[in-house]
Design an enzyme around this catalytic site. Structure first.
Site, PDB file in Angstrom:
ATOM      1  N   ASP A 102      -2.511 -18.102   0.532  1.00 30.61           N
ATOM      2  CA  ASP A 102      -3.619 -18.806  -0.272  1.00 30.61           C
ATOM      3  C   ASP A 102      -4.285 -19.897   0.663  1.00 30.61           C
ATOM      4  OD1 ASP A 102      -1.176 -20.232   0.001  1.00 30.61           O
ATOM      5  OD2 ASP A 102      -1.449 -20.929  -2.372  1.00 30.61           O
ATOM      6  N   ASP A 132      -6.285  -7.041   3.984  1.00 32.11           N
ATOM      7  CA  ASP A 132      -7.297  -6.494   3.178  1.00 32.11           C
ATOM      8  C   ASP A 132      -8.229  -7.692   2.722  1.00 32.11           C
ATOM      9  OD1 ASP A 132      -8.875  -4.432   2.198  1.00 32.11           O
ATOM     10  OD2 ASP A 132      -7.931  -4.967   0.190  1.00 32.11           O
ATOM     11  N   ASP A 158     -11.909  -9.390   4.516  1.00 37.75           N
ATOM     12  CA  ASP A 158     -13.558  -9.315   3.667  1.00 37.75           C
ATOM     13  C   ASP A 158     -14.008 -10.660   3.637  1.00 37.75           C
ATOM     14  OD1 ASP A 158     -13.493  -6.530   3.159  1.00 37.75           O
ATOM     15  OD2 ASP A 158     -13.922  -7.039   0.912  1.00 37.75           O
ATOM     16  N   TYR A 194       0.790  -1.242  -0.081  1.00 41.83           N
ATOM     17  CA  TYR A 194      -0.073   0.226  -0.060  1.00 41.83           C
ATOM     18  C   TYR A 194       0.924   1.332   0.023  1.00 41.83           C
ATOM     19  CZ  TYR A 194      -4.761  -1.922   0.664  1.00 41.83           C
ATOM     20  OH  TYR A 194      -5.921  -2.254   0.545  1.00 41.83           O
ATOM     21  N   LYS A 202       3.479 -15.141   2.372  1.00 39.44           N
ATOM     22  CA  LYS A 202       3.631 -16.139   1.265  1.00 39.44           C
ATOM     23  C   LYS A 202       5.223 -16.138   1.348  1.00 39.44           C
ATOM     24  CE  LYS A 202       1.843 -17.313  -2.187  1.00 39.44           C
ATOM     25  NZ  LYS A 202       1.340 -18.502  -2.625  1.00 39.44           N
TER      26      LYS A 202
HETATM   27  C1  IPM Z   1     -10.249  -1.562   3.773  1.00 40.15           C
HETATM   28  C2  IPM Z   1     -10.798  -0.827   2.356  1.00 40.15           C
HETATM   29  C3  IPM Z   1      -9.513   0.311   1.952  1.00 40.15           C
HETATM   30  C4  IPM Z   1      -8.237  -0.760   2.027  1.00 40.15           C
HETATM   31  C5  IPM Z   1      -9.715   1.002   0.876  1.00 40.15           C
HETATM   32  C6  IPM Z   1     -11.133   1.789   1.004  1.00 40.15           C
HETATM   33  C7  IPM Z   1      -8.870   1.950   0.611  1.00 40.15           C
HETATM   34  O1  IPM Z   1     -10.779  -1.652   1.574  1.00 40.15           O
HETATM   35  O2  IPM Z   1     -10.373  -0.609   4.915  1.00 40.15           O
HETATM   36  O3  IPM Z   1     -10.376  -2.666   3.609  1.00 40.15           O
HETATM   37  O4  IPM Z   1      -7.973  -1.296   1.011  1.00 40.15           O
HETATM   38  O5  IPM Z   1      -7.624  -0.679   2.789  1.00 40.15           O
HETATM   39 MG    MG Z   2     -10.998  -3.631   2.201  1.00 36.80          MG
END
Ligand code: IPM
Ligand code: MG
Length: 370
Positions: A227, A251, A255, A143, A194
């Site tokens: 993975d 990230d 999710d 990032y 990884k």
């Molecule tokens: C998160 C989001 C952010 C990230 C975006 C909005 C920049 O997906 O907080 O997980 O990728 O960190």
């Molecule tokens: Mg995210």
């Protein structure tokens, strides 16, 4: 009356303002019923800040963020900003806040409320009782790594470059946060990288192993390739307690873990920096979900992730564990009673909007202290 706690509210874009409004109601409730007063300041971040100032995080906003005890953020982004340069996109405002405040440890719990075990796309027995904490490194890795950019090549092509880089201290400090958390939970950390293909992953594994040996041998440590972790999360998520991983893997895996719980609308997060001599540490709390532009402004968004983010704030920034328990308990009982926003709606339940969910949570809070 205890000394006032200062909070900067950054509702942001999309559904951000709607869900943040429910947090303000919970703040008011705490002031009225528990004599805990908050000094609330509100400001812009993301697309709305770009519209007002031409950038997604104004200097004055960052200055306020440095002064307050904690920042609460709703969500940033929207399709109308998709064509903007990276530097002024709504997401850049959030990334700048994380980086400028040194918020290197992102805590993303994924827990399944008993009442919602059937909302998951996975079988009930796979997710029932799930309680994972993902600790995502938040200010390093791909990032922020340099060099980055889109560079012209001699043959007329272009080359997009990002750099995955981690230093020893960046890995050590986030590993320490994970081990500390595991001590208050089931006592197990799984470190994810990884190391089979990436040097940064090899260093990650080496430093996590050394950090463990140096002070956390009472905590269980295992290692897993990213993975495989993605696969294990859907195969048998309950094998995990704390997962510690880098910015990009974190990230994605967060999710994935969030969706195990049935809805992204349920999951809070805390982003913490290093504490100073007085123990005060920079902190930002935000739901894992995004700005959901498709449902923004309709009053139907689920405010629970935002409210649970505020509960994390009570716990981690203000040491108000009892009040955090109250809020979390109220949310659980509302769900037990079958009150649902659209994203978690199920047969036989009562459908409410954003404000209706806020009403129900406040009513449960009232009952809890009556
Ligand atoms: C998160 C989001 C952010 C990230 C975006 C909005 C920049 O997906 O907080 O997980 O990728 O960190
Ligand atoms: Mg995210």
């Amino acid at each position: 009356m205890t000394a006032n706690k200062s909070l900067l509210l950054l509702p942001g874009d999309g559904i951000g303002p709607e869900v943040m409004a429910q947090v303000v109601r919970v703040c008011d409730w705490l002031a009225a019923k528990r004599s805990i007063a908050f000094d609330l300041t509100e400001d812009l971040v993301g697309g709305c800040a770009y519209d007002a100032h031409g950038k997604p995080l104004a200097d004055a906003t960052l200055k306020t963020a440095r002064k307050v005890d904690a920042v609460l953020l709703g969500a940033v982004g929207g399709p109308q900003y998709d064509q903007l340069d990276f530097a002024v996109r709504p997401e850049a405002g959030l990334l700048a806040l994380r980086k400028e405040r040194g918020l290197f440890a992102n805590l993303r719990p994924a827990m399944v409320f008993p009442a919602l075990a059937d909302a998951s796309t996975l079988k009930r027995e796979v997710v029932e009782g799930l309680d994972i904490m993902i600790v995502r490194e938040l200010t390093g890795g791909v990032y922020f790594g340099e060099p980055r950019g889109i560079f012209p090549l001699d043959d007329g092509q272009e080359k997009g470059v990002n750099t995955q880089a981690y230093t020893t201290s960046e890995i050590r400090r986030v590993a320490e946060v994970a081990f500390d958390l595991a001590r208050k939970r089931a006592g197990r950390v799984c470190s994810v990288e990884k190391a089979n293909v990436m040097e940064s992953g090899r260093l990650w594994r080496k430093v996590v192993t050394a950090t463990h040996a140096a002070g956390f041998t009472d905590v269980g440590l295992s290692h897993m390739y990213a993975d495989n972790c993605a696969m294990q999360l859907v195969r048998d998520p309950k094998q995990f307690d704390v997962i510690v991983t880098d910015n990009l893997f974190g990230d994605m895996l967060s999710d994935e873990a969030a969706m195990l719980t049935g809805s992204l609308g349920m999951l809070p997060s805390a982003s913490l920096g290093a504490g100073d001599e007085t123990g005060r540490r920079p902190a930002l709390y935000e739901p894992v979900h995004g700005s959901a532009p498709d449902i923004a402004g309709q009053g139907i968004a689920n405010p629970i992730a935002m409210i649970l983010s505020f509960a994390m704030c009570l716990r981690y920034s203000f040491g108000l564990g009892e009040e955090a328990d109250l809020v979390e308990g109220a949310v659980a009982r509302v769900l037990d009673r079958g009150i649902r926003t659209g994203d978690i709606m199920a047969e036989g339940c009562t459908r409410v909007g954003t404000g209706g969910m806020g009403d129900a949570i406040l009513a449960e809070l009232d009952l809890a202290v009556a």
